[in-house]
Design a protein around this motif. Sequence first.
Motif, PDB file in Angstrom:
ATOM      1  N   ASP A   1       0.827  -1.204   0.000  1.00  0.00           N
ATOM      2  CA  ASP A   1       0.000   0.000   0.000  1.00  0.00           C
ATOM      3  C   ASP A   1       0.870   1.267   0.000  1.00  0.00           C
ATOM      4  N   LEU A   2       1.951   1.227   0.775  1.00  0.00           N
ATOM      5  CA  LEU A   2       2.872   2.362   0.803  1.00  0.00           C
ATOM      6  C   LEU A   2       3.529   2.542  -0.558  1.00  0.00           C
ATOM      7  N   PHE A   3       3.858   1.428  -1.186  1.00  0.00           N
ATOM      8  CA  PHE A   3       4.446   1.447  -2.520  1.00  0.00           C
ATOM      9  C   PHE A   3       3.488   2.108  -3.517  1.00  0.00           C
ATOM     10  N   ASN A   4       2.221   1.721  -3.474  1.00  0.00           N
ATOM     11  CA  ASN A   4       1.215   2.293  -4.375  1.00  0.00           C
ATOM     12  C   ASN A   4       1.007   3.781  -4.102  1.00  0.00           C
ATOM     13  N   TYR A   5       1.077   4.172  -2.812  1.00  0.00           N
ATOM     14  CA  TYR A   5       0.919   5.582  -2.462  1.00  0.00           C
ATOM     15  C   TYR A   5       2.032   6.409  -3.098  1.00  0.00           C
TER      16      TYR A   5
ATOM     17  N   GLN B   1       3.788   5.676  -5.720  1.00  0.00           N
ATOM     18  CA  GLN B   1       3.640   5.664  -7.170  1.00  0.00           C
ATOM     19  C   GLN B   1       2.600   6.678  -7.639  1.00  0.00           C
ATOM     20  N   ASN B   2       1.562   6.865  -6.852  1.00  0.00           N
ATOM     21  CA  ASN B   2       0.459   7.737  -7.274  1.00  0.00           C
ATOM     22  C   ASN B   2       0.578   9.179  -6.778  1.00  0.00           C
ATOM     23  N   HIS B   3       1.569   9.480  -5.936  1.00  0.00           N
ATOM     24  CA  HIS B   3       1.665  10.818  -5.346  1.00  0.00           C
ATOM     25  C   HIS B   3       3.078  11.403  -5.453  1.00  0.00           C
ATOM     26  N   LYS B   4       3.794  11.076  -6.513  1.00  0.00           N
ATOM     27  CA  LYS B   4       5.183  11.535  -6.647  1.00  0.00           C
ATOM     28  C   LYS B   4       5.285  13.060  -6.666  1.00  0.00           C
ATOM     29  N   SER B   5       4.405  13.682  -7.438  1.00  0.00           N
ATOM     30  CA  SER B   5       4.463  15.135  -7.557  1.00  0.00           C
ATOM     31  C   SER B   5       4.182  15.810  -6.229  1.00  0.00           C
ATOM     32  N   GLU B   6       3.188  15.331  -5.529  1.00  0.00           N
ATOM     33  CA  GLU B   6       2.838  15.896  -4.229  1.00  0.00           C
ATOM     34  C   GLU B   6       3.960  15.684  -3.226  1.00  0.00           C
ATOM     35  N   ILE B   7       4.560  14.498  -3.248  1.00  0.00           N
ATOM     36  CA  ILE B   7       5.673  14.194  -2.341  1.00  0.00           C
ATOM     37  C   ILE B   7       6.840  15.146  -2.588  1.00  0.00           C
ATOM     38  N   PHE B   8       7.149  15.381  -3.861  1.00  0.00           N
ATOM     39  CA  PHE B   8       8.281  16.256  -4.183  1.00  0.00           C
ATOM     40  C   PHE B   8       8.020  17.684  -3.727  1.00  0.00           C
TER      41      PHE B   8
ATOM     42  N   VAL C   1       7.062  11.014   3.018  1.00  0.00           N
ATOM     43  CA  VAL C   1       6.333   9.851   2.503  1.00  0.00           C
ATOM     44  C   VAL C   1       5.472   9.228   3.589  1.00  0.00           C
ATOM     45  N   VAL C   2       6.044   9.013   4.754  1.00  0.00           N
ATOM     46  CA  VAL C   2       5.307   8.332   5.828  1.00  0.00           C
ATOM     47  C   VAL C   2       4.159   9.203   6.342  1.00  0.00           C
ATOM     48  N   GLU C   3       4.405  10.468   6.562  1.00  0.00           N
ATOM     49  CA  GLU C   3       3.343  11.349   7.052  1.00  0.00           C
ATOM     50  C   GLU C   3       2.222  11.488   6.023  1.00  0.00           C
ATOM     51  N   GLY C   4       2.611  11.587   4.742  1.00  0.00           N
ATOM     52  CA  GLY C   4       1.589  11.674   3.706  1.00  0.00           C
ATOM     53  C   GLY C   4       0.761  10.405   3.621  1.00  0.00           C
ATOM     54  N   TYR C   5       1.427   9.274   3.764  1.00  0.00           N
ATOM     55  CA  TYR C   5       0.722   7.995   3.691  1.00  0.00           C
ATOM     56  C   TYR C   5      -0.202   7.811   4.897  1.00  0.00           C
TER      57      TYR C   5
ATOM     58  N   HIS D   1      -5.107   5.193   2.410  1.00  0.00           N
ATOM     59  CA  HIS D   1      -4.531   3.864   2.203  1.00  0.00           C
ATOM     60  C   HIS D   1      -4.061   3.201   3.493  1.00  0.00           C
ATOM     61  N   VAL D   2      -3.849   3.981   4.538  1.00  0.00           N
ATOM     62  CA  VAL D   2      -3.275   3.422   5.740  1.00  0.00           C
ATOM     63  C   VAL D   2      -4.282   2.505   6.446  1.00  0.00           C
ATOM     64  N   LYS D   3      -3.757   1.411   6.988  1.00  0.00           N
ATOM     65  CA  LYS D   3      -4.592   0.461   7.721  1.00  0.00           C
ATOM     66  C   LYS D   3      -4.654   0.861   9.185  1.00  0.00           C
ATOM     67  N   ALA D   4      -5.738   0.491   9.812  1.00  0.00           N
ATOM     68  CA  ALA D   4      -5.972   0.898  11.200  1.00  0.00           C
ATOM     69  C   ALA D   4      -4.933   0.339  12.151  1.00  0.00           C
TER      70      ALA D   4
END
Length: 278
Positions: free
Chosen positions: A4-8, A10-17, A95-99, A104-107
């Motif tokens: 799930d972190l991997f997919n996050y 992949q889908n949020h590269k621009s936002e992460i940068f 990355v971790v804070e955004g995720y 996508h994060v699990k409880a």
Amino acid sequence: MNRDLFNYIQNHKSEIFDRWLVLMNDVETERIKNIVSEQVYVNVSSDFVNLLLAKAFRDQENFAEELEEVVGRVVSLGWPLAYLTQGVRNLGHVVVEGYVNSEHVKADQTHSELFYRFDKWLSPIYNKIVEQYSNSWENTVMLQKVALQELSAPLIPVFDKITVMPLVGTIDTDRAKKIMENLLQGVVKHRSEVVLIDITGVPVVDTMVAHHIIQAAEAVRLVGAKCLLVGIRPEIAQTIVNLGINLNEIITKNSLKKGVEFALEMTERKIVDIESEE
């Protein structure tokens, strides 16, 4: 890495940068900002972050090659290692804070657990960056040292049969060897009869420096040329006298101009002022 972190990522590269850039502004040095334009800084940073984020998609060989290229650019721009190491740490936080704040994060996943896993994934990359920076920096310093050695003792022909060697900076044993080598090769190459060693730019002339100069003058004499020592400032002359250094076998002049004039006389020439006809 967590799927799930991997997919996050992949889908949020621009936002992460974008968030990474903001975080880096808090730790970035003024020296980096003054070296390059804002566009160059953003472009290099983008290549760096995208390379790290895309690491999971690339084989190790390609990643190592591209990392070497990016780190080489950072070194060539004169940026410190802290830019890269802090950049890796900040990327982990972003990355971790955004995720964690995404859907996508699990409880059952805690913030510290996610950060630990991602940091564990980044650690080998961190170590590789430090290694690459060190290697690239050492290579750059080595090339600069070679270039400086080539320029540290130039022999310049100024007139037919007359050459000048201007010396600037401290003269140590290694540089003295280069001076001797260039002198002997240059005298033969240029067929010099008179060589002027200009020490105007040498800050200190001690016993060791004087010894090297005397050796160089003697070597020049042995290959059939004469040596003049020019650029002796008053404070240097006083130091030579106080140290009891014997320069009786060397012709000395206090300026390069007077040295060149004397060298012309030694080769049976002189400078003549020609007044323009009215």
